[in-house]
Design an enzyme around this catalytic site. Structure first.
Site, PDB file in Angstrom:
ATOM      1  N   LYS A  34      -0.467  11.892   3.602  1.00  0.00           N
ATOM      2  CA  LYS A  34       0.303  11.269   2.217  1.00  0.00           C
ATOM      3  C   LYS A  34      -0.493  11.536   0.997  1.00  0.00           C
ATOM      4  O   LYS A  34      -0.311  11.994   0.080  1.00  0.00           O
ATOM      5  CB  LYS A  34       0.529   9.575   2.405  1.00  0.00           C
ATOM      6  CG  LYS A  34       1.512   9.506   3.497  1.00  0.00           C
ATOM      7  CD  LYS A  34       1.882   7.953   3.464  1.00  0.00           C
ATOM      8  CE  LYS A  34       0.666   7.050   4.018  1.00  0.00           C
ATOM      9  NZ  LYS A  34      -0.099   7.505   5.261  1.00  0.00           N
ATOM     10  N   ASP A 221      -0.650   5.845  -4.792  1.00  0.00           N
ATOM     11  CA  ASP A 221      -1.125   6.064  -3.419  1.00  0.00           C
ATOM     12  C   ASP A 221      -1.026   4.483  -2.755  1.00  0.00           C
ATOM     13  O   ASP A 221      -1.135   3.635  -3.415  1.00  0.00           O
ATOM     14  CB  ASP A 221      -2.191   6.639  -3.196  1.00  0.00           C
ATOM     15  CG  ASP A 221      -2.901   7.315  -1.747  1.00  0.00           C
ATOM     16  OD1 ASP A 221      -1.990   7.037  -0.920  1.00  0.00           O
ATOM     17  OD2 ASP A 221      -4.034   7.606  -1.508  1.00  0.00           O
ATOM     18  N   GLU A 222      -0.979   4.532  -1.441  1.00  0.00           N
ATOM     19  CA  GLU A 222      -0.985   2.959  -0.906  1.00  0.00           C
ATOM     20  C   GLU A 222       0.018   2.165  -1.264  1.00  0.00           C
ATOM     21  O   GLU A 222      -0.192   0.974  -1.748  1.00  0.00           O
ATOM     22  CB  GLU A 222      -2.386   2.610  -0.716  1.00  0.00           C
ATOM     23  CG  GLU A 222      -3.402   3.365  -0.190  1.00  0.00           C
ATOM     24  CD  GLU A 222      -3.469   3.353   1.118  1.00  0.00           C
ATOM     25  OE1 GLU A 222      -2.878   3.094   1.959  1.00  0.00           O
ATOM     26  OE2 GLU A 222      -4.520   4.146   1.776  1.00  0.00           O
ATOM     27  N   GLN A 263       1.077  -0.224   7.364  1.00  0.00           N
ATOM     28  CA  GLN A 263      -0.494  -0.364   6.914  1.00  0.00           C
ATOM     29  C   GLN A 263      -0.572  -1.435   5.612  1.00  0.00           C
ATOM     30  O   GLN A 263      -1.564  -1.439   5.039  1.00  0.00           O
ATOM     31  CB  GLN A 263      -0.982   1.088   6.408  1.00  0.00           C
ATOM     32  CG  GLN A 263      -1.032   1.847   7.552  1.00  0.00           C
ATOM     33  CD  GLN A 263      -2.133   3.188   7.149  1.00  0.00           C
ATOM     34  OE1 GLN A 263      -3.310   3.193   7.011  1.00  0.00           O
ATOM     35  NE2 GLN A 263      -1.387   4.313   7.023  1.00  0.00           N
ATOM     36  N   ARG A 621      -8.250   5.271  11.704  1.00  0.00           N
ATOM     37  CA  ARG A 621      -9.405   5.600  10.857  1.00  0.00           C
ATOM     38  C   ARG A 621      -9.870   6.803  11.810  1.00  0.00           C
ATOM     39  O   ARG A 621     -10.907   7.618  11.367  1.00  0.00           O
ATOM     40  CB  ARG A 621     -10.519   4.729  10.492  1.00  0.00           C
ATOM     41  CG  ARG A 621      -9.885   3.605   9.558  1.00  0.00           C
ATOM     42  CD  ARG A 621      -9.309   4.030   8.702  1.00  0.00           C
ATOM     43  NE  ARG A 621      -7.832   4.135   8.800  1.00  0.00           N
ATOM     44  CZ  ARG A 621      -6.912   4.742   8.122  1.00  0.00           C
ATOM     45  NH1 ARG A 621      -6.972   5.694   7.340  1.00  0.00           N
ATOM     46  NH2 ARG A 621      -5.597   4.597   8.356  1.00  0.00           N
TER      47      ARG A 621
HETATM   48  P1  ATP Z   1      -3.747   7.220   5.336  1.00  0.00           P
HETATM   49  O1  ATP Z   1      -2.352   6.648   5.956  1.00  0.00           O
HETATM   50  O2  ATP Z   1      -4.690   6.661   6.649  1.00  0.00           O
HETATM   51  O3  ATP Z   1      -3.991   7.131   4.446  1.00  0.00           O
HETATM   52  P2  ATP Z   1      -2.883   9.842   4.799  1.00  0.00           P
HETATM   53  O4  ATP Z   1      -1.315   9.845   5.398  1.00  0.00           O
HETATM   54  O5  ATP Z   1      -3.050   9.611   3.453  1.00  0.00           O
HETATM   55  O6  ATP Z   1      -3.406   8.685   5.713  1.00  0.00           O
HETATM   56  P3  ATP Z   1      -4.307  11.985   4.763  1.00  0.00           P
HETATM   57  O7  ATP Z   1      -5.946  11.369   4.534  1.00  0.00           O
HETATM   58  O8  ATP Z   1      -3.769  12.831   3.482  1.00  0.00           O
HETATM   59  O9  ATP Z   1      -3.458  11.006   5.437  1.00  0.00           O
HETATM   60  O10 ATP Z   1      -4.815  13.139   5.751  1.00  0.00           O
HETATM   61  C1  ATP Z   1      -5.331  13.026   6.933  1.00  0.00           C
HETATM   62  C2  ATP Z   1      -6.154  14.075   7.328  1.00  0.00           C
HETATM   63  O11 ATP Z   1      -5.405  14.997   7.701  1.00  0.00           O
HETATM   64  C3  ATP Z   1      -7.137  14.451   6.227  1.00  0.00           C
HETATM   65  O12 ATP Z   1      -8.323  15.059   6.865  1.00  0.00           O
HETATM   66  C4  ATP Z   1      -6.185  15.739   5.623  1.00  0.00           C
HETATM   67  O13 ATP Z   1      -7.295  16.775   5.159  1.00  0.00           O
HETATM   68  C5  ATP Z   1      -5.645  16.223   7.029  1.00  0.00           C
HETATM   69  N1  ATP Z   1      -4.331  17.025   6.751  1.00  0.00           N
HETATM   70  C6  ATP Z   1      -3.416  16.641   6.058  1.00  0.00           C
HETATM   71  N2  ATP Z   1      -2.333  17.480   5.966  1.00  0.00           N
HETATM   72  C7  ATP Z   1      -2.856  18.433   6.973  1.00  0.00           C
HETATM   73  C8  ATP Z   1      -2.162  19.927   7.143  1.00  0.00           C
HETATM   74  N3  ATP Z   1      -1.112  20.187   6.691  1.00  0.00           N
HETATM   75  N4  ATP Z   1      -2.986  20.749   7.824  1.00  0.00           N
HETATM   76  C9  ATP Z   1      -4.325  20.395   8.159  1.00  0.00           C
HETATM   77  N5  ATP Z   1      -4.892  19.232   7.993  1.00  0.00           N
HETATM   78  C10 ATP Z   1      -3.932  18.171   7.170  1.00  0.00           C
HETATM   79 MG    MG Z   2      -4.269   8.057   2.585  1.00  0.00          MG
END
Ligand code: ATP
Ligand code: MG
Length: 798
Positions: A34, A221-222, A263, A621
């Site tokens: 996200k 975000d969040e 979350q 995490r």
């Molecule tokens: P949270 O809910 O914990 O905030 P999030 O949904 O925001 O998580 P991100 O932090 O954006 O997730 O991504 C999680 C990890 O996955 C990061 O290390 C990010 O770089 C990696 N990532 C996201 N999309 C891809 C992708 N398409 N290919 C490879 N790695 C990815």
């Molecule tokens: Mg995030």
């Protein structure tokens, strides 16, 4: 052709990044990308010419997250991101209020007070109103004020009080007096930043129109953790916030929000997950993008998280999968005490560090701040560098805040909170009586304490002269020089050195560090370092000194000092939101600690569900390895308490868990007393439970929750395969673990297969290298890991 913004994204992520200009919601689980999507979208909007940096407003959860976002965008796009408004709600509201202080009814140099300062203002208000803390706790009043501000209510808006509010009428009157005092002193608390800015937008059509047009794209975000007022603030910026109007005519900007209902962990602070559903309804979001692939964690970790959160009701529902393989099981460690638990964590970290993992790859999470003490003291004695994220960081340390109080007072002599903090620090023989007299005189005359002090026949008059003199002295000096002069003149350094009975103490160094922080601030803010400290410079008419002080208060919540050093990261689960680490320890998994008793006491089932979401955040995490530990005995508020394992442990299917020790043994013995005794090798029987064996699974969940029963250990259910484990760790897409695997003096190496006359065959798990005293941690096939002194252990390589 490669596209640095879109390459590597999956189709759903790509769809979200390239959505047309419309209100949109990305609703997806942890680690599904996200934040990455949000950052990529900003880049894409700019690159495609759909937005300029100045037309973007992005809300992040921490200041650190906003810095990361900016640097990521800059690295891909080579654009100047200065005009972009990226930050926390507090940071963005501060920025807006600085530009429009007069319209918002604030003095131009208004100062922000943090929670601790706010509490001291509340106490002063109570004192002058003659209400003692037996009648009502200052903290309860503070909570009352913040809660109402976060719901968008001024004291004058409160018509009726919830009958359950104890001392409601008193609290309300104190709220009114508190507002008055803050206005008179020109200070603004965190909740006020938001409320003021919201009121400004609501009341001032011209200003509102300006921002509605300026910010064509608002990204959040969040989103699940926005509170009622933050949501209204966002809606107002997008033209939806005016009562009686579906949307203001002519407004076409849009909100792009990403979030995860699972979350939502700030309900206790008024965050409202209902905002997610309200958002789709009220802003006409007809297309919710869902992301289902998790890129962060390996299979066991993700499945454990999914199973746990499956126990919550009323979820918006989502699936998460990963293609990175099962990975390792979650390692559960029952221990005898909080100290034993800390010792275990330290041992594991050190062993892994010796195999080449950086310290910064480890995060230690806990439910409450108080738990960090035991961990800190053991890490410290083990010589493991650590950094607390979200605890008392630089700008929150008492002596640093003393120095900031002088700076604030020099900037704004009417700041009574700063006056009271500085006037007798270091001691100047100005007693409580004198200060009471001054307060009364100031109140009668309607002037600040500084003015009252100046004209008084007390020692405080000299203090007043001191401050006003310093103000004159620094009038033409640039910020860094000014900071030095103020700190020097305050005599604070001499005072801390005298208190510690030596020179150049850590505290004295902290005081010197403030000037460095000021220099770094000028550089980041691109303010000419020669600009006089008190001269308003920026578009928002803020002097460098005011701007620096605002930053110090707003960023106190982020860890920024000592950044860059390789250190283990420690933080509460709340502070870990949005972050990720290769190896995570979740400590204190005990019933009433996590889930926390107070959350359940106050909010029953919904409290338990919030705790479960918190546990979901904690688990997710971890990228590669996750430890879950608990203690059979813990000291809480100086009281020894017998602890039960957390019910969350029972909610994770056993197939994802690997028990590192027998839970019953952990509760029988205090692990602390034996943890220090290393096995002396084969001649002597292994004393105590110095090491953690690898034990089989507990039996059924229901059995293990019986009265006083800490689970059933099924003897020889030994399932561990060191070879397999190494392989999966190495084979991860992460950086290889064993990059600089160390060999002991006799060529002992992790991974080496060995044989012991008594314990049989095994594999060296780690080598704790210290010459003659080198210790080996060996996992024996017959069960258990033993730590042996290499020199005398009769080990044979096989
Ligand atoms: P949270 O809910 O914990 O905030 P999030 O949904 O925001 O998580 P991100 O932090 O954006 O997730 O991504 C999680 C990890 O996955 C990061 O290390 C990010 O770089 C990696 N990532 C996201 N999309 C891809 C992708 N398409 N290919 C490879 N790695 C990815
Ligand atoms: Mg995030």
């Amino acid at each position: 052709m490669t596209d640095p913004l879109l390459d590597g994204l999956n189709p759903e992520q790509r769809e979200a990044v390239t959505l047309p200009d419309q209100n949109a919601l990305v609703l997806a689980g942890a680690g599904s990308g996200k934040t990455r999507v949000l950052t990529s979208r900003i880049g894409w909007l700019i690159r495609e010419g759909r937005a300029t940096p100045g037309s973007i407003l992005a809300v992040t959860f921490t200041n650190k997250a906003s810095r990361e976002m900016l640097s990521r965008i800059e690295s891909v796009l080579k654009v100047n991101t200065r005009g972009m408004w990226v930050g926390t709600f507090h940071g963005l509201c501060n920025r807006m209020l600085r530009v429009h202080a007069a319209d918002a009814g604030l003095p131009s140099g208004f100062q922000i007070i943090d929670q601790a300062d706010q509490l001291s203002v509340v106490k002063r208000v109570m004192k002058s109103a003659g209400i003692d803390k037996e009648t009502i706790e200052p903290k309860i009043v503070q909570h009352f004020i913040n809660q109402h501000k976060e719901a968008g209510e001024r004291s004058s808006d409160i018509r009726s009080l919830d009958a359950r509010t104890p001392n409601g009428a008193v609290s309300l009157e104190l709220y009114r007096l508190y507002e008055k005092l803050c206005m008179a002193e020109g200070v603004v608390d965190f909740a006020e930043l938001l409320l003021r800015s919201y009121e400004l937008l609501q009341r001032n059509e011209l200003i509102r129109r300006h921002y509605e047009r300026k910010f064509s794209h608002i990204l959040v975000d969040e989103f699940q953790d926005t509170n009622v007022l933050q949501y209204r603030w966002l809606k107002t910026l997008a033209g939806y916030g005016i009562p009686g109007m579906a949307r203001e005519p002519g407004i076409t900007n849009s909100i792009f929000a990403v979030g995860d209902d699972d979350q939502s962990i700030y309900a206790f602070r008024g965050a409202n997950v209902k905002n997610l559903t309200d958002f789709t309804r009220e802003l006409g979001v007809d297309h919710v993008v869902r992301l289902e692939q998790n890129y962060r964690s390996t299979g066991h970790i993700l499945d454990a998280a999914n199973a746990l959160i499956g126990n919550n009701t009323g979820r918006l529902g989502k699936n998460l999968w990963t293609d990175s393989g099962k990975g390792e099981k979650l390692r559960v460690m029952p221990t005898g005490s909080g100290e034993a638990e800390a010792q275990f964590v330290a041992n594991e970290i050190e062993a892994e560090h010796l195999r080449g993992r950086k310290y910064e790859d480890f995060a230690i999470l806990y439910r409450s701040n108080a738990q960090s003490r035991a961990l800190e003291s053991i890490l410290m004695s083990a010589g493991i560098p650590y950094r607390i994220y979200g605890g008392h960081r630089f700008f929150e340390r008492a002596h640093v805040k003393d120095a900031l109080a002088y700076l604030r007072l020099v900037e704004n002599p009417n700041d009574n909170t700063a006056f009271l903090r500085a006037v007798n620090t270091p001691t100047r023989g100005i007693g409580a009586k004198t200060l009471e007299g001054l307060s009364a005189a100031a109140e009668t005359a309607g002037v600040s304490l500084m003015t009252a002090a100046k004209n008084s026949p007390t020692k405080a008059a000299a203090f007043s002269d001191l401050i006003l003199n310093i103000r004159d002295k620094i009038a033409d000096l640039p910020l860094v020089e000014a900071v030095k002069v103020v700190i020097e003149s305050s005599t604070l350094r001499a005072a801390v050195e005298a208190a510690d009975k030596k020179e150049h103490t850590a505290k004295a160094e902290d005081l010197d560090e403030i000037a460095n922080a000021a220099a770094a601030f000028l550089k980041n803010a691109e303010i000419d370092e020669k600009t006089p400290a008190l001269l308003p410079v920026s578009e928002d008419e803020l002097s460098p000194l005011s701007a620096f002080l605002a930053l110090a208060t707003l960023e106190a919540g982020d860890n920024q000092s000592e950044a860059g050093a390789d250190a283990v990261q420690m933080m509460t689960v709340h502070a870990a939101k949005g972050l990720e680490f290769p190896v995570v320890f979740i400590t204190g998994l005990e019933e009433n600690l996590f889930p926390h008793a107070s959350a359940m006491r106050e909010n029953g089932d919904s409290g338990l569900e919030e705790e479960r979401r918190l546990m979901y955040v904690a688990i997710t995490r971890a990228k590669r390895r996750l430890y879950l530990s608990y203690a059979a005995v813990r000291f809480i508020n100086g009281q020894r308490q017998d602890e039960m394992p957390s019910s969350f442990l029972d909610e994770i299917p056993q197939e994802h868990l690997e028990w590192l020790a027998d839970p019953q043994a952990a509760s029988r013995e205090s692990w602390a007393s034996s943890s220090g005794s290393w096995g002396r090798g084969g001649d002597e029987p292994h004393r105590g439970r110095a090491s953690y064996g690898h034990w089989g699974e507990r039996r059924s969940d229901s059995e293990s929750r019986g009265s006083g029963d800490r689970g059933t250990f099924t003897g020889n259910a030994y399932t561990w395969s060191p070879k397999g484990k190494d392989a999966s760790y190495n084979g991860s897409k992460d950086e290889p673990l064993l990059k600089k695997r160390k060999a002991g003096p006799d060529g002992w190496q992790a991974g080496q297969h060995v044989k012991h006359p008594k314990f049989g065959k095994g594999v060296i798990v780690s080598v704790i290298d210290s010459g003659d005293m080198t210790k080996l941690q060996v996992a024996f096939v017959g069960g258990g890991v033993k730590q042996l002194l290499a020199k005398i252990a009769k080990l044979e390589k096989i």
